[in-house]
Design an enzyme around this catalytic site. Structure first.
Site, mmCIF file in Angstrom:
data_model
loop_
_atom_site.group_PDB
_atom_site.id
_atom_site.type_symbol
_atom_site.label_atom_id
_atom_site.label_comp_id
_atom_site.label_asym_id
_atom_site.label_seq_id
_atom_site.Cartn_x
_atom_site.Cartn_y
_atom_site.Cartn_z
ATOM 1 N N LYS A 299 19.601 40.484 52.694
ATOM 2 C CA LYS A 299 20.618 40.009 53.654
ATOM 3 C C LYS A 299 19.996 39.592 54.970
ATOM 4 C CE LYS A 299 23.383 43.488 54.038
ATOM 5 N NZ LYS A 299 22.622 44.501 53.254
ATOM 6 N N ARG B 79 32.504 47.382 54.096
ATOM 7 C CA ARG B 79 31.821 48.045 52.986
ATOM 8 C C ARG B 79 32.777 48.803 52.076
ATOM 9 N NH1 ARG B 79 26.431 50.670 55.859
ATOM 10 N NH2 ARG B 79 25.538 48.710 56.637
ATOM 11 N N ARG C 135 8.678 49.834 50.724
ATOM 12 C CA ARG C 135 8.757 49.547 52.165
ATOM 13 C C ARG C 135 8.004 50.598 52.987
ATOM 14 N NH1 ARG C 135 15.032 47.863 53.156
ATOM 15 N NH2 ARG C 135 15.291 50.124 52.878
ATOM 16 N N ARG D 205 10.123 55.737 55.239
ATOM 17 C CA ARG D 205 11.349 56.341 55.755
ATOM 18 C C ARG D 205 11.883 57.355 54.752
ATOM 19 N NH1 ARG D 205 14.919 51.357 58.033
ATOM 20 N NH2 ARG D 205 15.462 51.304 55.819
ATOM 21 N N ARG E 256 22.241 55.581 46.884
ATOM 22 C CA ARG E 256 22.801 54.550 47.780
ATOM 23 C C ARG E 256 23.313 53.367 46.977
ATOM 24 N NH1 ARG E 256 17.761 53.613 51.446
ATOM 25 N NH2 ARG E 256 19.007 51.942 52.362
#
Length: 307
Positions: A98, A174, A209, A238, A249
């Protein structure tokens, strides 16, 4: 100093026939100025052409010179309305791309990029009324109620820059309740973009990531590795970028997005997010261009009907 001949002709029966009375007063008796009006016998009086010849054009009042020269150079003045700006929502799972597509859309179409998370943090930092209310819930470890976030989003969308340039709402709504709240406020997009990426690729993107704690820059071990060993040595992962957490998620995302799509199914564009970045944007770009073209035609038709 020389002379300039200017001719003004009426272009349609509906357009009033120009007359000398519509121009600033010019002393025709003075030798510095001379004028003659010629009517055409072959045309109706309402469509009579006339020619106003004026010597010493340089000495004429500026307003008269501008009116006459503009009319003869350009003909009838036609108002051109700017099409209504785009209103876009983009949605996708974590690591669906996104952010990248938002940058490309913003760069080409000049839309105001609005991410609910960034908006919430900005409101809290500015200590606005909504920000203070949101902070109270966050400090208690509670989710910020939809009514607070929806109010923030609404107020941001109504700001002059978003109204003039259009907006790109990123990752919001959302849930069904959030989408319904926006609908109740009369906020509806021209297009709801859903970036559809396979779960395996999403997991690979998230798990790979890494964050540079010094600069805040996000790297990916495979797709966007650090520039040198010094940066690589200080990168961290993270806490929620583990495979276990990303699967949770994704499950939540899939449950919520299906409910949201029930609101926007008639304006939805589902794009294959597994494709290269350029191909994804090409599909989005084509859809946005088509919407703008339709808006332009609609506005032109409305102007023609009202003229």
């Amino acid at each position: 100093m020389g002379s300039l001949g200017l001719a003004l002709s009426s272009m349609a029966a509906a357009r009033p026939t120009p007359s000398l009375a519509s121009f600033p007063s010019v002393p025709l008796s003075n030798n510095k100025y001379s004028a003659s009006l010629h009517s055409s016998d072959s045309l109706e009086t309402s469509r009579a052409s006339f020619c106003l010849e004026i010597s010493c054009h340089r000495r004429l009042p500026a307003e008269l010179r501008w009116k006459m020269s503009a009319a003869t150079r350009s003909g009838p003045v036609v108002a051109v309305a700017k099409p209504e700006p785009l209103k876009i929502i983009i949605s996708g799972a974590p690591a669906s791309g996104k952010g990248t597509q938002c940058e490309l859309i913003k760069k080409k179409y000049g839309l105001v990029h609005i991410a609910a998370g960034d908006l919430l943090r900005a409101e809290i930092a500015a200590a606005t009324e909504n920000g203070k209310r949101a902070k109270e819930y966050m400090e208690k470890g509670m989710l910020v109620p939809d009514e607070i976030v929806v109010t923030m989003v609404k107020e941001r969308l109504l700001q002059p820059d978003a109204q003039e340039n259009g907006w790109l709402l990123d990752g919001y709504p959302r849930s069904l309740s959030q989408a319904t709240a926006l609908e109740d406020l009369g906020i509806r997009p021209d297009l709801f973009i859903l970036l559809d990426v396979s779960e395996g690729i999403l997991i690979e993107r998230v798990v790979g990531r890494r964050l540079d704690p010094l600069t805040g820059k996000i790297y990916h071990l495979k797709y966007s590795p650090p520039e040198n060993d010094e940066i690589a040595a200080r990168l961290i992962q993270r806490f929620d970028d583990t495979e276990e957490k990303v699967k949770l998620r994704l499950k939540t995302h899939h449950q919520n997005v299906e409910a949201v799509l029930s609101i926007y199914k008639d304006v939805m564009l589902k794009v294959n997010g597994d494709a290269p970045i350029e191909d994804v944007f090409a599909e989005i770009d084509k859809a946005l261009s088509s919407i703008l073209e339709k808006k332009s035609k609609t506005d032109s038709s409305s102007m023609a009907a009202g003229s």
